[in-house]
Enzyme design. Structure first.
Site, PDB file in Angstrom:
ATOM      1  N   LYS A  53       0.822  -1.203   0.000  1.00  0.00           N
ATOM      2  CA  LYS A  53       0.000   0.000   0.000  1.00  0.00           C
ATOM      3  C   LYS A  53       0.862   1.262   0.000  1.00  0.00           C
ATOM      4  O   LYS A  53       0.390   2.324  -0.363  1.00  0.00           O
ATOM      5  CB  LYS A  53      -0.886   0.021   1.267  1.00  0.00           C
ATOM      6  CG  LYS A  53      -1.828  -1.150   1.372  1.00  0.00           C
ATOM      7  CD  LYS A  53      -2.459  -1.137   2.793  1.00  0.00           C
ATOM      8  CE  LYS A  53      -3.230  -2.426   3.012  1.00  0.00           C
ATOM      9  NZ  LYS A  53      -3.652  -2.538   4.407  1.00  0.00           N
ATOM     10  N   GLY A  54       2.103   1.138   0.436  1.00  0.00           N
ATOM     11  CA  GLY A  54       2.943   2.299   0.700  1.00  0.00           C
ATOM     12  C   GLY A  54       3.132   3.263  -0.457  1.00  0.00           C
ATOM     13  O   GLY A  54       3.381   4.442  -0.258  1.00  0.00           O
ATOM     14  N   GLU A 109       7.749   2.338  -5.980  1.00  0.00           N
ATOM     15  CA  GLU A 109       7.837   1.843  -4.594  1.00  0.00           C
ATOM     16  C   GLU A 109       7.906   3.001  -3.612  1.00  0.00           C
ATOM     17  O   GLU A 109       8.305   4.107  -3.972  1.00  0.00           O
ATOM     18  CB  GLU A 109       9.127   1.010  -4.445  1.00  0.00           C
ATOM     19  CG  GLU A 109       8.914  -0.486  -4.404  1.00  0.00           C
ATOM     20  CD  GLU A 109       8.376  -0.996  -3.065  1.00  0.00           C
ATOM     21  OE1 GLU A 109       7.735  -0.236  -2.317  1.00  0.00           O
ATOM     22  OE2 GLU A 109       8.599  -2.177  -2.780  1.00  0.00           O
ATOM     23  N   ASP A 110       7.548   2.717  -2.368  1.00  0.00           N
ATOM     24  CA  ASP A 110       7.687   3.735  -1.333  1.00  0.00           C
ATOM     25  C   ASP A 110       9.113   3.802  -0.799  1.00  0.00           C
ATOM     26  O   ASP A 110       9.704   4.865  -0.710  1.00  0.00           O
ATOM     27  CB  ASP A 110       6.686   3.501  -0.177  1.00  0.00           C
ATOM     28  CG  ASP A 110       6.753   2.085   0.407  1.00  0.00           C
ATOM     29  OD1 ASP A 110       7.492   1.233  -0.134  1.00  0.00           O
ATOM     30  OD2 ASP A 110       6.065   1.836   1.406  1.00  0.00           O
ATOM     31  N   ASP A 113      14.470  -0.915   1.555  1.00  0.00           N
ATOM     32  CA  ASP A 113      15.142  -1.064   2.843  1.00  0.00           C
ATOM     33  C   ASP A 113      16.205  -2.159   2.696  1.00  0.00           C
ATOM     34  O   ASP A 113      17.286  -1.890   2.189  1.00  0.00           O
ATOM     35  CB  ASP A 113      14.060  -1.408   3.877  1.00  0.00           C
ATOM     36  CG  ASP A 113      14.556  -1.402   5.303  1.00  0.00           C
ATOM     37  OD1 ASP A 113      15.489  -0.656   5.611  1.00  0.00           O
ATOM     38  OD2 ASP A 113      14.001  -2.152   6.139  1.00  0.00           O
ATOM     39  N   LYS A 141      17.054   3.389   1.790  1.00  0.00           N
ATOM     40  CA  LYS A 141      17.823   3.332   3.038  1.00  0.00           C
ATOM     41  C   LYS A 141      19.052   2.485   2.768  1.00  0.00           C
ATOM     42  O   LYS A 141      19.097   1.309   3.119  1.00  0.00           O
ATOM     43  CB  LYS A 141      16.966   2.620   4.094  1.00  0.00           C
ATOM     44  CG  LYS A 141      16.543   3.454   5.258  1.00  0.00           C
ATOM     45  CD  LYS A 141      15.946   2.547   6.321  1.00  0.00           C
ATOM     46  CE  LYS A 141      14.494   2.858   6.575  1.00  0.00           C
ATOM     47  NZ  LYS A 141      13.896   1.946   7.576  1.00  0.00           N
ATOM     48  N   PHE A 162      13.306   4.277  11.322  1.00  0.00           N
ATOM     49  CA  PHE A 162      11.997   3.867  10.819  1.00  0.00           C
ATOM     50  C   PHE A 162      11.175   5.116  10.523  1.00  0.00           C
ATOM     51  O   PHE A 162      10.937   5.938  11.395  1.00  0.00           O
ATOM     52  CB  PHE A 162      11.264   2.946  11.803  1.00  0.00           C
ATOM     53  CG  PHE A 162      10.144   2.222  11.132  1.00  0.00           C
ATOM     54  CD1 PHE A 162      10.400   1.089  10.368  1.00  0.00           C
ATOM     55  CD2 PHE A 162       8.843   2.701  11.205  1.00  0.00           C
ATOM     56  CE1 PHE A 162       9.377   0.432   9.694  1.00  0.00           C
ATOM     57  CE2 PHE A 162       7.808   2.053  10.534  1.00  0.00           C
ATOM     58  CZ  PHE A 162       8.084   0.919   9.786  1.00  0.00           C
ATOM     59  N   VAL A 163      10.782   5.253   9.280  1.00  0.00           N
ATOM     60  CA  VAL A 163      10.091   6.472   8.855  1.00  0.00           C
ATOM     61  C   VAL A 163       8.636   6.191   8.489  1.00  0.00           C
ATOM     62  O   VAL A 163       8.295   5.099   8.056  1.00  0.00           O
ATOM     63  CB  VAL A 163      10.816   7.152   7.668  1.00  0.00           C
ATOM     64  CG1 VAL A 163      12.195   7.639   8.085  1.00  0.00           C
ATOM     65  CG2 VAL A 163      10.917   6.225   6.458  1.00  0.00           C
ATOM     66  N   ASP A 169       3.685   3.449   6.518  1.00  0.00           N
ATOM     67  CA  ASP A 169       2.951   3.218   7.757  1.00  0.00           C
ATOM     68  C   ASP A 169       3.788   2.568   8.837  1.00  0.00           C
ATOM     69  O   ASP A 169       4.845   2.000   8.580  1.00  0.00           O
ATOM     70  CB  ASP A 169       1.773   2.275   7.496  1.00  0.00           C
ATOM     71  CG  ASP A 169       2.243   0.826   7.290  1.00  0.00           C
ATOM     72  OD1 ASP A 169       3.121   0.607   6.433  1.00  0.00           O
ATOM     73  OD2 ASP A 169       1.759  -0.069   8.007  1.00  0.00           O
ATOM     74  N   ARG A 175       0.032   6.864   7.538  1.00  0.00           N
ATOM     75  CA  ARG A 175       0.201   7.016   6.085  1.00  0.00           C
ATOM     76  C   ARG A 175      -0.220   8.407   5.613  1.00  0.00           C
ATOM     77  O   ARG A 175       0.276   8.914   4.630  1.00  0.00           O
ATOM     78  CB  ARG A 175      -0.667   5.990   5.328  1.00  0.00           C
ATOM     79  CG  ARG A 175      -0.283   4.546   5.550  1.00  0.00           C
ATOM     80  CD  ARG A 175      -1.038   3.658   4.570  1.00  0.00           C
ATOM     81  NE  ARG A 175      -1.006   2.248   4.923  1.00  0.00           N
ATOM     82  CZ  ARG A 175      -0.005   1.411   4.628  1.00  0.00           C
ATOM     83  NH1 ARG A 175       1.039   1.854   3.982  1.00  0.00           N
ATOM     84  NH2 ARG A 175      -0.054   0.146   4.987  1.00  0.00           N
TER      85      ARG A 175
HETATM   86  P1  IMP Z   1      12.635  -4.412   2.136  1.00  0.00           P
HETATM   87  O1  IMP Z   1      12.162  -5.738   1.605  1.00  0.00           O
HETATM   88  O2  IMP Z   1      13.400  -4.593   3.414  1.00  0.00           O
HETATM   89  O3  IMP Z   1      13.392  -3.600   1.131  1.00  0.00           O
HETATM   90  O4  IMP Z   1      11.377  -3.627   2.630  1.00  0.00           O
HETATM   91  C1  IMP Z   1      10.525  -3.028   1.777  1.00  0.00           C
HETATM   92  C2  IMP Z   1       9.211  -2.663   2.408  1.00  0.00           C
HETATM   93  O5  IMP Z   1       9.245  -2.602   3.841  1.00  0.00           O
HETATM   94  C3  IMP Z   1       8.822  -1.289   1.960  1.00  0.00           C
HETATM   95  O6  IMP Z   1       8.155  -1.304   0.725  1.00  0.00           O
HETATM   96  C4  IMP Z   1       7.949  -0.815   3.120  1.00  0.00           C
HETATM   97  O7  IMP Z   1       6.632  -1.237   2.926  1.00  0.00           O
HETATM   98  C5  IMP Z   1       8.542  -1.488   4.331  1.00  0.00           C
HETATM   99  N1  IMP Z   1       9.474  -0.578   5.039  1.00  0.00           N
HETATM  100  C6  IMP Z   1      10.822  -0.639   5.074  1.00  0.00           C
HETATM  101  N2  IMP Z   1      11.350   0.346   5.805  1.00  0.00           N
HETATM  102  C7  IMP Z   1      10.307   1.085   6.239  1.00  0.00           C
HETATM  103  C8  IMP Z   1      10.210   2.279   7.052  1.00  0.00           C
HETATM  104  O8  IMP Z   1      11.178   2.893   7.513  1.00  0.00           O
HETATM  105  N3  IMP Z   1       8.939   2.732   7.265  1.00  0.00           N
HETATM  106  C9  IMP Z   1       7.828   2.122   6.783  1.00  0.00           C
HETATM  107  N4  IMP Z   1       7.879   1.018   6.009  1.00  0.00           N
HETATM  108  C10 IMP Z   1       9.107   0.488   5.764  1.00  0.00           C
HETATM  109 MG    MG Z   2       6.247  -1.067   0.232  1.00  0.00          MG
END
Ligand code: IMP
Ligand code: MG
Length: 189
Positions: A53-54, A109-110, A113, A141, A162-163, A169, A175
């Site tokens: 949803k982000g 993408e939002d 990470d 990040k 964590f943002v 969210d 959000r």
């Molecule tokens: P990844 O698989 O670790 O790259 O995580 C990706 C997903 O985790 C993102 O699309 C977000 O939905 C969530 N996410 C990662 N870091 C944050 C954060 O700081 N705040 C909120 N959602 C996060």
């Molecule tokens: Mg996401």
């Protein structure tokens, strides 16, 4: 009453330790990205895939900055649940409506990470034979990256915090904040 004022006065703001990226900075950067994408994808009729949803607010603002013909579609994948660190396990909760073979695809993408979610998603989408596939992420990040992956367009790099806000969210809340803020640690620990 001014809408911006209302959002800043929300009790949700009390859980924010610091505003990292203001509403004005977001607006400005999204406009730049829109111009860049309009140039790159001119005459290609790209398909923008929003990762729910982000990504919903970013997509909505980004598409309004595109001057070219394009289509949108949505995908939902599971990532964290209510936790704040990645499991590396990704599940497709909602798949695309459209066939993407031969299309120029841009994944919106939002945040990237660890990179696990996007790595899985890109592999999955590539197997459907798009003409091209690129990534546009509002945030990155880099300090947290566990898998290498090329990101074509990034709005902002953020520190290892964590943002929330502007689509992002914690436990489905925050959000709607119009800025990107750091969530206070005592909210989730
Ligand atoms: P990844 O698989 O670790 O790259 O995580 C990706 C997903 O985790 C993102 O699309 C977000 O939905 C969530 N996410 C990662 N870091 C944050 C954060 O700081 N705040 C909120 N959602 C996060
Ligand atoms: Mg996401």
């Amino acid at each position: 009453m001014d809408n911006r004022r209302q959002a800043h006065d929300s009790p949700l703001v009390d859980d924010v330790a610091e505003i990292l990226i203001s509403e004005e900075q977001l607006e400005h950067r999204v406009r730049e990205l829109g111009a860049q994408l309009s140039q790159h994808y001119r005459d290609l009729n790209p398909l923008l895939i929003c990762v729910l949803k982000g990504g919903y607010l970013f997509l909505a603002d980004l598409t309004r900055q595109l001057t070219i013909r394009h289509a949108i579609d949505f995908m939902a994948v599971s990532s964290y649940g209510n936790d704040t660190s990645s499991s590396g396990v990704v599940r497709i909760l909602k798949d695309l409506d459209a066939d993407i073979s031969g299309r120029h695809v841009l994944v919106v993408e939002d945040i990237i990470d660890t990179g696990h979610t996007l790595t899985y998603l890109m592999e999955n989408l590539r197997s459907r034979q798009p003409a091209s596939i690129r990534v546009c992420s509002l945030l990155s990040k880099p300090a947290r990256r566990e898998v290498e992956l090329p990101v074509d367009y990034v709005g902002f790099e953020v520190p290892d915090e964590f943002v929330v806000g502007y689509g992002l969210d914690y436990a489905e809340a925050y959000r709607n904040l119009p800025f990107i803020g750091v969530l206070k640690r005592d909210v989730y620990s």
